[in-house]
Design an enzyme around this catalytic site. Structure first.
Site, short mmCIF file in Angstrom:
data_model
loop_
_atom_site.label_atom_id
_atom_site.label_comp_id
_atom_site.label_asym_id
_atom_site.label_seq_id
_atom_site.Cartn_x
_atom_site.Cartn_y
_atom_site.Cartn_z
N ASP A 77 0.98 -1.32 0.03
CA ASP A 77 -0.14 -0.13 0.13
C ASP A 77 0.98 1.30 -0.02
O ASP A 77 2.15 1.22 -0.09
CB ASP A 77 -1.07 -0.06 0.88
CG ASP A 77 -0.55 0.26 2.32
OD1 ASP A 77 0.78 0.59 2.53
OD2 ASP A 77 -1.34 0.19 3.39
N HIS A 78 0.41 2.25 0.26
CA HIS A 78 0.94 3.74 0.07
C HIS A 78 2.09 3.74 1.16
O HIS A 78 3.02 4.44 0.88
CB HIS A 78 -0.05 4.87 0.30
CG HIS A 78 -1.02 4.57 1.55
ND1 HIS A 78 -2.06 3.76 1.53
CD2 HIS A 78 -0.78 5.28 2.73
CE1 HIS A 78 -2.56 4.03 2.77
NE2 HIS A 78 -1.86 4.72 3.52
N CYS A 121 2.68 -3.59 3.99
CA CYS A 121 1.94 -2.42 4.47
C CYS A 121 2.49 -1.60 5.38
O CYS A 121 3.53 -2.04 5.77
CB CYS A 121 0.30 -2.66 4.58
SG CYS A 121 -0.02 -3.87 5.98
N THR A 166 1.94 -2.29 8.71
CA THR A 166 2.45 -3.31 9.95
C THR A 166 2.84 -4.75 9.22
O THR A 166 3.12 -5.56 9.87
CB THR A 166 1.33 -3.30 10.69
OG1 THR A 166 -0.12 -3.79 10.27
CG2 THR A 166 1.10 -2.13 11.62
N LEU A 200 0.01 -6.51 8.68
CA LEU A 200 -1.20 -7.08 9.23
C LEU A 200 -2.18 -7.26 8.20
O LEU A 200 -2.70 -8.35 7.70
CB LEU A 200 -1.35 -6.71 10.52
CG LEU A 200 -0.31 -6.99 11.72
CD1 LEU A 200 -0.81 -6.15 13.02
CD2 LEU A 200 -0.41 -8.44 11.82
N GLY A 201 -2.70 -6.00 7.79
CA GLY A 201 -3.98 -5.95 7.10
C GLY A 201 -3.75 -6.67 5.67
O GLY A 201 -4.44 -7.20 5.10
N HIS A 240 8.78 -24.87 8.44
CA HIS A 240 7.51 -25.53 9.07
C HIS A 240 6.45 -25.42 8.60
O HIS A 240 5.54 -26.18 8.36
CB HIS A 240 7.59 -25.21 10.69
CG HIS A 240 8.83 -25.89 11.14
ND1 HIS A 240 8.78 -25.97 12.68
CD2 HIS A 240 9.95 -26.95 10.93
CE1 HIS A 240 9.68 -26.66 13.43
NE2 HIS A 240 10.25 -27.12 12.27
N ASN A 241 5.85 -24.38 8.11
CA ASN A 241 4.75 -23.79 7.60
C ASN A 241 4.53 -23.69 6.03
O ASN A 241 3.39 -23.67 5.71
CB ASN A 241 4.20 -22.53 8.05
CG ASN A 241 4.60 -22.54 9.69
OD1 ASN A 241 5.10 -21.49 10.12
ND2 ASN A 241 3.93 -23.16 10.44
N HIS A 276 5.53 -32.04 9.23
CA HIS A 276 5.07 -30.69 8.96
C HIS A 276 4.10 -30.60 7.58
O HIS A 276 2.99 -29.69 7.49
CB HIS A 276 6.20 -29.68 8.55
CG HIS A 276 7.04 -29.74 9.70
ND1 HIS A 276 6.73 -29.11 10.96
CD2 HIS A 276 8.55 -29.94 9.97
CE1 HIS A 276 7.86 -29.19 11.90
NE2 HIS A 276 8.80 -29.72 11.21
#
Ligand code: RB5
Length: 146
Positions: free
Chosen positions: A8-9, A65, A67, A69-70, A98-99, A133
């Site tokens: 994002d910005h 972004c 954080t 997060l979004g 693992h993921n 896994h």
């Protein structure tokens, strides 16, 4: 590796640094935007990159972004996507090992450029271990079918 990147910005400058870093390392980068400093909605770019990864247009994605997060929350709504927010290299390594995450996210307001490059490098060097896994990742995927 062919890597899709979106943001994002809040992350224009950091994205430019990450793209240069990836190219220096010999990777091909597809930039899905935004490339404007106008305030925009991070779910738009999270979804675009997630769909590109899910469709196999690119092998992995990077989302930035404020954080992390979004934009990762949005990406994780797309079937087949495992996006992880990583603010340091250890989590970035484990997210792959693992993921088997296919999108790395971080925050331009959280990590500086040098730490972000270290996170990206660690992520790209790490390989999924499979074995037990794989079963756990399959269980995550099964949730999408319910
Ligand atoms: C934009 O101000 C900010 O909310 C966004 O970049 C991100 O941090 C959201 O999770």
């Amino acid at each position: 590796m062919k890597i899709g990147i979106g943001n994002d910005h809040s992350a224009l400058e950091l994205k430019a640094e990450i793209i240069s870093f990836l190219k220096e390392k010999g990777h091909e980068v597809v930039d899905y935007g935004t490339n404007s400093s106008e305030s925009c909605d991070y779910p738009v770019y999270g979804e675009i990159v997630a769909r590109a990864v899910a469709a196999g247009e690119v092998e992995q994605g990077i989302l930035i972004c404020g954080t992390g997060l979004g934009i990762s929350l949005a990406a994780n709504k797309v079937k087949g996507i495992r996006a992880a927010v990583c603010s340091e290299p250890f989590t970035a390594k484990m997210a792959r090992v693992h993921n088997n995450c296919n999108i790395l996210a971080f925050g331009a307001r959280v990590v500086g450029a040098e730490l972000a490059k270290m996170i990206v490098e660690t992520w790209l060097d790490a390989e999924f271990e499979g074995g037990r896994h794989q079963r756990r990742v399959d269980l995550i995927t099964a949730i999408e079918e319910k």
